[in-house]
Design a protein around this motif. Sequence first.
Motif, PDB file in Angstrom:
ATOM      1  N   LYS A  82       0.831  -1.203   0.000  1.00 26.09           N
ATOM      2  CA  LYS A  82       0.000   0.000   0.000  1.00 26.09           C
ATOM      3  C   LYS A  82       0.867   1.256   0.000  1.00 26.09           C
ATOM      4  CE  LYS A  82      -3.944  -2.032   2.458  1.00 26.09           C
ATOM      5  NZ  LYS A  82      -4.755  -1.987   3.713  1.00 26.09           N
ATOM      6  N   LYS A  85       2.235   1.815  -3.527  1.00 31.51           N
ATOM      7  CA  LYS A  85       1.189   2.362  -4.397  1.00 31.51           C
ATOM      8  C   LYS A  85       0.945   3.835  -4.086  1.00 31.51           C
ATOM      9  CE  LYS A  85      -1.294  -2.047  -4.757  1.00 31.51           C
ATOM     10  NZ  LYS A  85      -2.570  -2.751  -4.475  1.00 31.51           N
ATOM     11  N   PHE A  89       1.706   7.075  -6.580  1.00 38.25           N
ATOM     12  CA  PHE A  89       0.648   7.983  -7.023  1.00 38.25           C
ATOM     13  C   PHE A  89       0.928   9.400  -6.548  1.00 38.25           C
ATOM     14  CE2 PHE A  89      -3.558   9.979  -7.010  1.00 38.25           C
ATOM     15  CZ  PHE A  89      -3.927   9.726  -8.328  1.00 38.25           C
ATOM     16  N   ILE A 205       2.601   3.997 -12.253  1.00 36.44           N
ATOM     17  CA  ILE A 205       1.457   3.868 -11.341  1.00 36.44           C
ATOM     18  C   ILE A 205       0.672   2.602 -11.649  1.00 36.44           C
ATOM     19  CG2 ILE A 205      -0.746   4.902 -10.678  1.00 36.44           C
ATOM     20  CD1 ILE A 205       0.566   7.662 -11.179  1.00 36.44           C
ATOM     21  N   ALA A 206       0.486   2.322 -12.945  1.00 37.09           N
ATOM     22  CA  ALA A 206      -0.242   1.113 -13.352  1.00 37.09           C
ATOM     23  C   ALA A 206       0.491  -0.143 -12.880  1.00 37.09           C
ATOM     24  CB  ALA A 206      -0.407   1.094 -14.872  1.00 37.09           C
ATOM     25  N   THR A 208       2.294  -0.444 -10.116  1.00 33.25           N
ATOM     26  CA  THR A 208       2.067  -0.642  -8.679  1.00 33.25           C
ATOM     27  C   THR A 208       0.658  -1.175  -8.416  1.00 33.25           C
ATOM     28  OG1 THR A 208       1.286   1.645  -8.311  1.00 33.25           O
ATOM     29  CG2 THR A 208       3.647   1.238  -8.127  1.00 33.25           C
ATOM     30  N   ASN A 209      -0.287  -0.867  -9.271  1.00 36.65           N
ATOM     31  CA  ASN A 209      -1.655  -1.344  -9.101  1.00 36.65           C
ATOM     32  C   ASN A 209      -1.768  -2.844  -9.373  1.00 36.65           C
ATOM     33  OD1 ASN A 209      -2.670   1.157  -8.366  1.00 36.65           O
ATOM     34  ND2 ASN A 209      -3.101   1.749 -10.479  1.00 36.65           N
ATOM     35  N   GLN A 210      -0.714  -3.450  -9.931  1.00 41.16           N
ATOM     36  CA  GLN A 210      -0.714  -4.898 -10.168  1.00 41.16           C
ATOM     37  C   GLN A 210      -0.270  -5.679  -8.944  1.00 41.16           C
ATOM     38  OE1 GLN A 210       1.379  -6.067 -13.782  1.00 41.16           O
ATOM     39  NE2 GLN A 210       0.815  -4.152 -14.789  1.00 41.16           N
TER      40      GLN A 210
END
Length: 211
Positions: A82, A85, A89, A205-206, A208-210
Amino acid sequence: MNRIATICLWSLGLFSVGMLLFRWGIIPPVFGDAPNADARNEVMLNLSYSYLAGAIFYFFVTWFPYKLRSRKIRPFIEEKKKIIKGKMFDCALNAMPTNLILQHRPSDEEIINHLENTSLLTAPTFMSLLMPGVDIHTHWRLQRDEIKAVIKDVLEFKEFLSNKELQVLGQIQDCQFFYMINGIFPITDQPESRKRIAIDLVNAIALTNQL
């Protein structure tokens, strides 16, 4: 933990139990009335004892302690994910104008459009309120260093990470955005350069969303 090894050991354990069931007369002999069936079945039975003992040893010495430690470590890993991420961001959030941030969470399109069409050298940003006197490029490098430090903490427990998590963490460490901000800024304040940086940031950012 190696899943293939675990599956193999559990399969051998089940096979061993099956051989014991044969021994106790619950299921028919493996080789039936074939020549030398008794000798073959005896060999299989002896092997089953060895496999069963190995499976029990593996369960109590390796599998069970691993599961107990994993239950303690996974919350730590999830919390660190978290943080990764959030900090990634923040690289975009703190480069945006304050009034936009107060309205809603900026989309990828808004991030790219703003960074492409706004000089990062002079335009006021949300970061300028948090860290007066620090330009956005310095902020990005600080965030990069903090993200990599958190990733290093997570990798201390890599035996509790999935292959996907290990792969994504490696991609984040080597992402193009970090490579871009590693040089002497500004490379150029032209719109095409700013757009490239913005796209690299959105892609990071994409990633880290994985996680």
